[in-house]
Structure formats: structure tokens, C-alpha cells
Motif scaffolding. Structure first.
Motif, PDB file in Angstrom:
ATOM      1  N   ALA A 290      63.274  42.167  23.707  1.00 43.96           N
ATOM      2  CA  ALA A 290      62.506  41.520  23.638  1.00 43.96           C
ATOM      3  C   ALA A 290      62.809  40.894  25.608  1.00 43.96           C
ATOM      4  O   ALA A 290      62.966  39.634  25.181  1.00 43.96           O
ATOM      5  N   MET A 291      62.632  41.567  26.300  1.00 41.76           N
ATOM      6  CA  MET A 291      62.824  41.231  27.817  1.00 41.76           C
ATOM      7  C   MET A 291      61.533  40.532  28.536  1.00 41.76           C
ATOM      8  O   MET A 291      61.792  40.648  29.945  1.00 41.76           O
ATOM      9  N   GLY A 292      60.271  40.424  27.697  1.00 38.83           N
ATOM     10  CA  GLY A 292      59.475  40.114  28.051  1.00 38.83           C
ATOM     11  C   GLY A 292      58.336  41.101  28.561  1.00 38.83           C
ATOM     12  O   GLY A 292      58.912  42.866  28.825  1.00 38.83           O
ATOM     13  N   PHE A 293      57.024  41.033  29.325  1.00 36.25           N
ATOM     14  CA  PHE A 293      57.248  42.854  29.883  1.00 36.25           C
ATOM     15  C   PHE A 293      56.801  42.502  31.774  1.00 36.25           C
ATOM     16  O   PHE A 293      56.734  41.404  32.347  1.00 36.25           O
ATOM     17  N   LEU A 294      56.421  44.076  32.200  1.00 38.03           N
ATOM     18  CA  LEU A 294      56.208  44.183  33.616  1.00 38.03           C
ATOM     19  C   LEU A 294      55.235  44.355  33.555  1.00 38.03           C
ATOM     20  O   LEU A 294      54.716  44.094  34.939  1.00 38.03           O
ATOM     21  N   GLY A 295      53.621  44.412  32.842  1.00 39.65           N
ATOM     22  CA  GLY A 295      52.947  44.637  32.897  1.00 39.65           C
ATOM     23  C   GLY A 295      51.825  45.214  32.824  1.00 39.65           C
ATOM     24  O   GLY A 295      52.202  45.341  31.562  1.00 39.65           O
ATOM     25  N   PRO A 296      50.466  45.722  33.187  1.00 40.77           N
ATOM     26  CA  PRO A 296      49.864  46.772  32.226  1.00 40.77           C
ATOM     27  C   PRO A 296      50.145  47.747  31.909  1.00 40.77           C
ATOM     28  O   PRO A 296      50.643  48.251  33.167  1.00 40.77           O
ATOM     29  N   LEU A 297      49.841  48.373  31.045  1.00 44.83           N
ATOM     30  CA  LEU A 297      49.857  49.756  31.300  1.00 44.83           C
ATOM     31  C   LEU A 297      49.006  50.323  31.704  1.00 44.83           C
ATOM     32  O   LEU A 297      48.479  50.261  32.644  1.00 44.83           O
ATOM     33  N   GLN A 298      50.321  51.773  33.038  1.00 42.40           N
ATOM     34  CA  GLN A 298      49.580  51.969  34.224  1.00 42.40           C
ATOM     35  C   GLN A 298      48.292  53.471  34.133  1.00 42.40           C
ATOM     36  O   GLN A 298      47.795  54.158  34.439  1.00 42.40           O
ATOM     37  N   ILE A 302      44.314  52.496  34.676  1.00 40.43           N
ATOM     38  CA  ILE A 302      44.007  52.072  35.879  1.00 40.43           C
ATOM     39  C   ILE A 302      44.136  53.352  37.064  1.00 40.43           C
ATOM     40  O   ILE A 302      44.204  53.390  37.391  1.00 40.43           O
ATOM     41  N   LYS A 303      45.078  54.000  35.733  1.00 38.69           N
ATOM     42  CA  LYS A 303      45.148  55.060  36.107  1.00 38.69           C
ATOM     43  C   LYS A 303      43.898  56.246  36.735  1.00 38.69           C
ATOM     44  O   LYS A 303      43.334  57.102  37.125  1.00 38.69           O
ATOM     45  N   GLU A 304      42.600  56.425  35.381  1.00 35.20           N
ATOM     46  CA  GLU A 304      41.441  56.729  35.607  1.00 35.20           C
ATOM     47  C   GLU A 304      41.529  56.397  37.116  1.00 35.20           C
ATOM     48  O   GLU A 304      40.560  57.858  37.029  1.00 35.20           O
ATOM     49  N   LEU A 305      40.965  55.057  37.285  1.00 36.84           N
ATOM     50  CA  LEU A 305      39.908  54.447  37.924  1.00 36.84           C
ATOM     51  C   LEU A 305      40.695  54.477  39.542  1.00 36.84           C
ATOM     52  O   LEU A 305      40.170  54.027  40.174  1.00 36.84           O
ATOM     53  N   SER A 306      41.498  55.116  39.159  1.00 31.94           N
ATOM     54  CA  SER A 306      43.060  54.511  40.213  1.00 31.94           C
ATOM     55  C   SER A 306      42.789  53.351  41.194  1.00 31.94           C
ATOM     56  O   SER A 306      42.979  53.063  42.029  1.00 31.94           O
ATOM     57  N   LEU A 307      42.715  52.241  40.239  1.00 33.84           N
ATOM     58  CA  LEU A 307      42.311  50.938  40.565  1.00 33.84           C
ATOM     59  C   LEU A 307      43.628  50.098  41.238  1.00 33.84           C
ATOM     60  O   LEU A 307      45.108  50.717  40.903  1.00 33.84           O
ATOM     61  N   GLU A 308      43.060  49.943  42.122  1.00 38.76           N
ATOM     62  CA  GLU A 308      45.205  48.831  43.344  1.00 38.76           C
ATOM     63  C   GLU A 308      44.951  47.516  42.151  1.00 38.76           C
ATOM     64  O   GLU A 308      45.046  47.516  41.585  1.00 38.76           O
ATOM     65  N   THR A 309      46.593  47.806  42.457  1.00 37.83           N
ATOM     66  CA  THR A 309      47.926  46.987  41.724  1.00 37.83           C
ATOM     67  C   THR A 309      48.307  46.346  42.730  1.00 37.83           C
ATOM     68  O   THR A 309      48.330  46.503  43.752  1.00 37.83           O
ATOM     69  N   ASP A 310      48.855  45.230  42.675  1.00 33.75           N
ATOM     70  CA  ASP A 310      48.903  44.122  43.405  1.00 33.75           C
ATOM     71  C   ASP A 310      50.760  44.638  42.626  1.00 33.75           C
ATOM     72  O   ASP A 310      51.314  45.386  42.357  1.00 33.75           O
ATOM     73  N   GLU A 311      52.100  43.391  43.692  1.00 38.47           N
ATOM     74  CA  GLU A 311      53.032  43.590  43.313  1.00 38.47           C
ATOM     75  C   GLU A 311      53.796  43.465  42.346  1.00 38.47           C
ATOM     76  O   GLU A 311      54.861  44.321  42.073  1.00 38.47           O
ATOM     77  N   ARG A 312      53.522  43.418  41.433  1.00 46.65           N
ATOM     78  CA  ARG A 312      53.764  43.273  39.800  1.00 46.65           C
ATOM     79  C   ARG A 312      52.763  43.724  38.795  1.00 46.65           C
ATOM     80  O   ARG A 312      53.371  43.733  37.763  1.00 46.65           O
ATOM     81  N   ASN A 314      50.188  44.338  38.377  1.00 43.56           N
ATOM     82  CA  ASN A 314      48.522  43.788  37.991  1.00 43.56           C
ATOM     83  C   ASN A 314      47.834  44.078  38.151  1.00 43.56           C
ATOM     84  O   ASN A 314      47.211  44.413  39.374  1.00 43.56           O
ATOM     85  N   ILE A 315      46.597  44.356  37.736  1.00 42.78           N
ATOM     86  CA  ILE A 315      44.881  44.825  38.058  1.00 42.78           C
ATOM     87  C   ILE A 315      44.905  43.804  39.889  1.00 42.78           C
ATOM     88  O   ILE A 315      44.895  42.112  39.401  1.00 42.78           O
ATOM     89  N   ARG A 335      46.563  38.380  35.756  1.00 42.72           N
ATOM     90  CA  ARG A 335      47.662  37.339  35.991  1.00 42.72           C
ATOM     91  C   ARG A 335      49.041  37.565  36.369  1.00 42.72           C
ATOM     92  O   ARG A 335      49.803  37.068  36.465  1.00 42.72           O
ATOM     93  N   GLY A 336      49.412  39.027  35.234  1.00 41.41           N
ATOM     94  CA  GLY A 336      50.363  38.670  34.226  1.00 41.41           C
ATOM     95  C   GLY A 336      50.451  38.438  32.787  1.00 41.41           C
ATOM     96  O   GLY A 336      49.647  37.533  32.442  1.00 41.41           O
TER      97      GLY A 336
END
Length: 375
Positions: A290-298, A302-312, A314-315, A335-336
Motif C-alpha cells: 500500500a505504497m501509493g500509485f504512480l499514475g493511470p494505467l498505461q 492511453i496506449k490506444e490513442l498514444s496520448l501524451e503524458t507528463d513526467e508523472r 498522467n494524461i 492530476r495524479g
């Protein structure tokens, strides 16, 4: 600083809404006009539901897609039922939204089982509110041992079981020595569920030091007091330990976890050093990470549309709009990892941007980011 007794805003607001339901004042409010515009929302957590509620009020046809069996996202599958009743609180609000015209489709994993391109073809706008579902792992030796689980795997089962779901492989704490790695709210929820399932023992360990009991010079009033607070779950019978580094998992010949090799640490600035001679073994036959989350599933939208993500990871958006026309994002996937209240806020603000895009006019929806004089 001010030391007066705080105003119980939470309890006041809670009693107001509960009285409204008891008195029958909470009734479906069908939009008086329809725009004919279609909006698809991917994810039914607090961000998705708040966006759906607002856009439905604006007269748009809203459909919410959820990959799980029930609507609610994190508030349904993450927060334990002993903290938030799913049938009496979550489901009654979903039912009300349904009566008002919002459509809900479950078991729909967009970007995996259903292409998001299909939604883009049939909707003028699509909002991604899939949350921060990528958990932080602990890649130490013997991580492949059985009975080491991410916290959400355990919590989702516990919540689903309350609502009558069954699972091929149960994750249960009954008669087990449970260790929860991570000292936050998610870890505390694992503690509470483990105790209710009849665990033999429950230990929660944290890499960071224990917070001070009172304000110190680093947190003067009116800054938020980051002081130690024992949760109700921890108070029910949990051993808490701080400044603990997990070095490796221990497993038996059947690949079942039996414990953790640990060492105590001391912090120096942003780094830490292991304290020589403080190594010890923590017995465990069920471990929750239970050490937190790194962001959305990729690996879905995100993979289907090749969405741009930030340094964390996130979309990435401009306000709430992605680089793709008609595609928006809100909540933790944008936002994370954050609080439910922030997810609700994001959903409402995103709805305003989508409404103005669809109508090409100034929205009539209320905004927290603007004064009423600006609307």
C-alpha cells in the motif's frame, strides 16, 4: 495560534443530506431541455460521476462506461464498506442519476475490450476519468512469492464480497499474520479489513518516520498540521512501526511468503541510512503493498490513442482538454493520486469546459474556479 474547538462542517453537511433523503426531498430532476449532443465518460469514480451529473443537467445525453461490475470506481471498490456504505450511500446516488437520464454500462473496459475510437464516432465529446490505477510495486528479492498483493486487489475483493460477489481465488486475512507495507489511508483500510476478517496478527510498517504528536516549527499555524493521527482501523488492534526498510521477502519451498527481511533506518535530509545491527525478520503469510500509485494505467486508452503524458505519466491536458479534439480528461488520471473531493472538483470543472465546447456558448453550470459574476 487558534486553539478553539473546530466547527463540525463534515457532520453538519452529512446531516443535511441525510435528512433530505429521509424526508424524500432528494428527487430526480429531469433536464427541461435536451441538446441532442452525446457525451461518453470512461470511468465511474467520483470525477466521472460528477462530470456526468453536471453534463446531464446541461441537457446532454451522457453515458458512463465502467470496467468493473458496479458503478462507483474508487469509492465503491477502494474505500471499505465500514467507512462508506455502498448500497445506502453510493448506489442510491447512482440510482438517482439513472432516473435523471444518465446511462451506465458496466463490464466495459474501454481501450482493452472496446476501442475508444468507437466512442469517438458516436459521441461529440469523450471524457477520460479512469483514475490513478497503477500501484507502486516493491521489486525486492522473492517478489514472485504467493500471497503478496497490491492493496487494491485485497480491498476490491473485500468490498465486492460485501455486495455478494464471489472470486475464483480469494484473498483473505483469516487466521493469517498480515503485514501491510505503507502507512497511509489505503494501508489503514487494509488493516481494518484484515481485522474484520479475523487475522491472527496485523502489522503496518512505514519507511518514513512517525509524525510528531503536535505542531512544531516546520508547520506553524495556519499551515496544515502534519501530526500523527491514528486511524480508527489502526486503533482496533494493529502494530505500527516506522523507519522500516523491507530488504527482501522470504518464501518456503512451495513459493508461499513466510516473512520479510527488514532493517531499521535513520533519515538525513531526503535520504536515509541503514542502522547496522538492527536487521530483523517480520513474520508474514499475507502481505499487502500500500505504497501509493504512480499514475493511470498505461495499457488501455492511453496506449490506444498514444496520448501524451507528463513526467508523472498522467494524461497531459490544456486545462481539461487533451491534444485530440473533443477528448478530455479529469480526476486522478490527469492530476495524479489525490483526494475524492479533488476528483469531484475536477469532474465538475471539466464538465464546464465540455459544455462550452458542445454548445459554443458560455456555460450555465456553476464553477468553483470562477465567480458567479464571470458566468
Amino acid at each position: 495560534g487558534m486553539n478553539e474547538t473546530s466547527v463540525g462542517i463534515k457532520n453538519i453537511e452529512y446531516e443535511i443530506i441525510e435528512k433530505a433523503y429521509r424526508k424524500g426531498w432528494m428527487k430526480a430532476q429531469i433536464p427541461k431541455r435536451q441538446t441532442g449532443k452525446n457525451v461518453a465518460i470512461i470511468g465511474s469514480g467520483p470525477a466521472g460521476l460528477s462530470a456526468a451529473n453536471q453534463l446531464n443537467k446541461a441537457g446532454h445525453n451522457v453515458t458512463v462506461y465502467e470496467k468493473e461490475k458496479r458503478i462507483g470506481g474508487l469509492v465503491r471498490y477502494g474505500i471499505p464498506n465500514f467507512k462508506l456504505d455502498k448500497k445506502d450511500v453510493v448506489q442510491r446516488r447512482v440510482d438517482l442519476m439513472s432516473q435523471e437520464g444518465v446511462k451506465f454500462i458496466t463490464d466495459a473496459n474501454i481501450g482493452v475490450d472496446i476501442e475508444i475510437a468507437d466512442l469517438q464516432e458516436t459521441n461529440e465529446a469523450v471524457i477520460i476519468t479512469t483514475g490513478a490505477g497503477n500501484p507502486r510495486d516493491l521489486p525486492i528479492a522473492n517478489r514472485d512469492a504467493n500471497n503478496i498483493h497490491f492493496a487494491m486487489e485485497f480491498l476490491a475483493q473485500a468490498n465486492g464480497r460485501v455486495e455478494g460477489e464471489s472470486f475464483e481465488t480469494d484473498i483473505l486475512a483469516t487466521r493469517k499474520d498480515v503485514v501491510v507495507i505503507g502507512g497511509g489511508d489505503t494501508g489503514s483500510d487494509c488493516v481494518g479489513n484484515s481485522i474484520r476478517q479475523g487475522a491472527k496478527s496485523v502489522t503496518q510498517i512505514e519507511l518514513m518516520p512517525k509524525a510528531p504528536l503536535e505542531r512544531d516549527a516546520t508547520m506553524p499555524w495556519p499551515t496544515y498540521p502534519r501530526v500523527f493521527k491514528m486511524s480508527t482501523s489502526q486503533a482496533e488492534g494493529c502494530t505500527l512501526d516506522y523507519n522500516i526498510l523491507s530488504k527482501s521477502f522470504i518464501k518456503d519451498e512451495n513459493n508461499n511468503v513466510t516473512g520479510i527481511n527488514c532493517v531499521r533506518i535513520e533519515w538525513e535530509g531526503r535520504g536515509f541510512n541503514e542502522i547496522k545491527g538492527t536487521e530483523f525478520v517480520l513474520k508474514a503469510d499475507l502481505i499487502m503493498l500500500a505504497m501509493g500509485f504512480l499514475g493511470p494505467l498505461q495499457d488501455d486508452v492511453i496506449k490506444e490513442l498514444s496520448l501524451e503524458t507528463d513526467e508523472r505519466s498522467n494524461i497531459k491536458t490544456n486545462n481539461y482538454s487533451t491534444a485530440i479534439k473533443g477528448l478530455y480528461s479529469a480526476g486522478d488520471c490527469r492530476r495524479g493520486q489525490s483526494l475524492v473531493v479533488w476528483a469531484i472538483h475536477e469532474g465538475r470543472e471539466c464538465a464546464i469546459e465540455v459544455d462550452e465546447y458542445l454548445t459554443n456558448s458560455k456555460t450555465m453550470l456553476n464553477s468553483r474556479d470562477k465567480s458567479l459574476c464571470e458566468l
